[in-house]
Motif scaffolding. Structure first.
Motif, short mmCIF file in Angstrom:
data_model
loop_
_atom_site.label_atom_id
_atom_site.label_comp_id
_atom_site.label_asym_id
_atom_site.label_seq_id
_atom_site.Cartn_x
_atom_site.Cartn_y
_atom_site.Cartn_z
N GLY A 66 11.79 8.02 -0.37
CA GLY A 66 10.45 7.42 -0.48
C GLY A 66 9.95 7.01 0.89
O GLY A 66 10.69 7.08 1.87
N THR A 67 8.70 6.56 0.93
CA THR A 67 8.14 6.11 2.21
C THR A 67 8.16 4.59 2.27
O THR A 67 8.26 3.92 1.24
N ASP A 79 3.93 1.39 2.78
CA ASP A 79 2.65 1.67 2.11
C ASP A 79 2.17 0.47 1.30
O ASP A 79 1.00 0.10 1.34
N GLU A 112 -5.73 4.66 -1.14
CA GLU A 112 -4.45 5.19 -1.61
C GLU A 112 -3.33 4.17 -1.40
O GLU A 112 -2.45 4.01 -2.26
N LEU A 113 -3.36 3.43 -0.31
CA LEU A 113 -2.33 2.42 -0.05
C LEU A 113 -2.44 1.26 -1.05
O LEU A 113 -1.43 0.75 -1.54
N ARG A 165 -0.94 2.46 -4.21
CA ARG A 165 0.52 2.43 -4.16
C ARG A 165 1.06 1.00 -4.28
O ARG A 165 2.13 0.79 -4.84
N PRO A 225 10.53 6.79 7.47
CA PRO A 225 9.62 7.65 6.70
C PRO A 225 8.26 6.95 6.48
O PRO A 225 8.14 6.04 5.67
N SER A 230 4.15 7.31 5.65
CA SER A 230 3.20 8.22 5.03
C SER A 230 2.03 8.49 5.99
O SER A 230 1.74 7.68 6.87
N ARG A 231 1.39 9.59 5.76
CA ARG A 231 0.17 9.93 6.48
C ARG A 231 -0.86 8.81 6.34
O ARG A 231 -1.52 8.42 7.30
N GLU A 232 -0.96 8.26 5.11
CA GLU A 232 -1.95 7.23 4.85
C GLU A 232 -1.64 5.96 5.65
O GLU A 232 -2.53 5.30 6.17
N GLU A 274 0.00 5.78 8.49
CA GLU A 274 -0.29 6.03 9.91
C GLU A 274 -1.79 5.92 10.17
O GLU A 274 -2.22 5.30 11.14
N ASP A 288 8.03 -1.75 -1.69
CA ASP A 288 7.92 -0.29 -1.64
C ASP A 288 8.66 0.37 -2.79
O ASP A 288 8.29 1.43 -3.26
#
Lengths: 332, 332
Positions: free
Chosen positions: B166-167, B170, B191-192, B195, B248, B250-252, B254, B274
């Protein structure tokens, strides 16, 4: 729609649809004192959960932390007792307001673990977190009972005698004393307050009743006789007739009610949190249990039609109406 | 003594003495993600309990009732996942403030039962009561896992590779967006936030990791990597070295951190909730799981001495210090 309009049992009814997705092992889901699932050969497993919330179930100014810890477990133990079961393992969650001292938390655990050790219950784990306002304690408890002895609330049969193990109304009278500043007015009042804060789960009685083979249904009196007996009637599709003169009243309740100029029976009928056991079965049950030193009061009988009646001392009949605790309706 | 002085783990330590009175069936009591007891032949039983309190764990203005119901179950499912287990049966207790509408309660149950059905979990029962102030939900959940596959947090070995499924960060970034009015500022922020409100318990990953036979220890990241990895180290009497460059992210996360001008790694290291899995084991675990479509990030290694270090991108080393959630210290 307000929750107060549907009440506690309306809430429960909304929980049920779709709750069971693997029905094979479930003998009884939502709606009895415990859920019942298949256990080791010849036994079924029990599970119950109970939440105590400050200002709804207790006042921190009135109950000691040690009493509170024990009571949080006692209410769940009573659910196991009401199935005829043996308690096994507990997990406890506590939400703690900032003004609670560590010493008070230690006392809560001491109360919990004292009663747990007495009843041979493991405290397996828990969750401890903060609360901004109220102290909250949840206990989830497992137990087990022999498959052929488990006692549900929906098996009362017309002709059954209705029995109570324990006295009724003491806890409600203790609460009355607390709320009216009468806790210290007499030995009777003090004892009733103690019973309100230190309910005794009737595990031994529950086991003996289950072992007798003479009982057909059982429930614990957590919401008051006039609320809990109707649950038995509804679920069993029967009625009931209760004799006021036969309600098991303690000496202390009689003394307190008399000093207050109130009706002791009213406390007994509508008082919650007694954690007495209410059961129905063969009339010989009373004598059978007396041999083991357990006194059962025969308070009435199960009837075929749907009436739920109280036969007053005068001989008059009145509907036995729920006036017990409904948390959504009784909170100020 | 104030609770804030002893912290969440100080509280837990006070719970433990005298908790187990029947030790024979208990493989692990307080102190891991779940308690572990003997089960049917070849299996052990798991149990966990989690309490969510309004204004401490969630804001009713930010989370939907459906998300809240699912999240209350998800945090317990994650505890089962962290032992390598299969979830079985839940009981849920809810304390409901008067201003909660019946429709909102229905949504809470719908969220709970939706996730329960997905995960093959029975909702066996519950307790529903009033609250004068905060909405409170407790979930107690059982599960099981093969005796020879159960993964504890105290079995990390020097030389193990440290993995994450998992990331990270987030959920903390989603909370940051909520608290700073940035929930709607970008797709990444939305999106964050989602999550944060809809954590995914990693049950499938947990099962595959346990089945691989290559993992030695596992925990879920509920309090943040920098708080949860030290738990593994303390309990296993080892140290750890974590490489910032391998976390790890996530793109979001970052994108959000960059827009905020903040360090994405800080969210990943100290962010709670998380519900990723943190595990240690044979270095070949990554490749073994990849074959099942599960990506594990190798973030560091277990060392013999007690140091807990973060190796920064620059090559500098910094102590890996708990900056995760401690409810007693983080509440305003």
């Amino acid at each position: 729609v307000k929750l107060s309009q549907i009440g506690e049992f309306g809430v429960i009814a909304r929980m049920e649809p779709g709750a069971i997705v693997r029905p094979d092992d479930v003998l009884c889901g939502i709606g009895d004192d415990c859920a019942v699932t298949r256990g080791r050969p010849g036994w079924v497993r029990l599970v119950t959960t109970d939440l105590l919330v400050e200002r709804v179930h207790f006042l921190r100014s009135a109950i000691t932390p040690r009493q509170l810890g024990a009571k949080a477990l006692a209410v769940s133990l009573s659910d196991i007792a009401a199935m005829g079961g043996i308690p096994l393992d507990a997990v406890v969650s506590i939400a703690i307001p900032k003004d609670l001292a560590v010493e008070e938390l230690d006392e809560i655990y001491a109360g919990f673990k004292g009663l747990a050790a007495e009843c041979d219950v493991n405290l397996l784990g828990g969750d401890t977190t903060a609360s901004l306002q109220d102290l909250v304690i949840n206990v989830a408890l497992t137990g087990e009972v022999e498959e052929d002895r488990v006692l549900y609330r929906d098996r009362a049969r017309p002709g059954d005698t209705i029995f109570v193990a324990g006295t009724l109304g003491d806890s409600r009278a203790g609460l009355d004393a607390i709320l009216n500043g009468r806790s210290e007015e007499s030995d009777a009042a003090r004892e009733l307050v103690r019973r309100h804060h230190e309910p005794q789960p009737r595990l031994r009685e529950g086991r003996l009743i289950a072992a007798s083979g003479l009982a057909h249904s059982m429930i614990d009196v957590s919401d008051g006789l006039s609320a809990d007996l109707p649950h038995v009637c509804e679920r069993s599709h029967v009625g009931a007739e209760v004799f006021e003169a036969q309600l098991p009243l303690s000496r202390e309740l009689e003394a307190y009610a008399s000093a207050r100029g109130l009706d002791a029976s009213a406390f007994a009928l509508s008082g919650g949190e007694d954690y007495a056991l209410l059961l129905t079965g063969d009339e010989r049950l009373g004598a059978a249990l007396a041999a083991s030193g357990v006194a059962l009061a025969a308070i009435g009988r199960v009837v075929e039609d749907g009436r739920r009646e109280l036969v007053r001392r005068s001989g008059d009949r009145a509907p036995l109406a729920p006036g017990g605790w409904d948390h959504f309706r009784s909170v100020p």
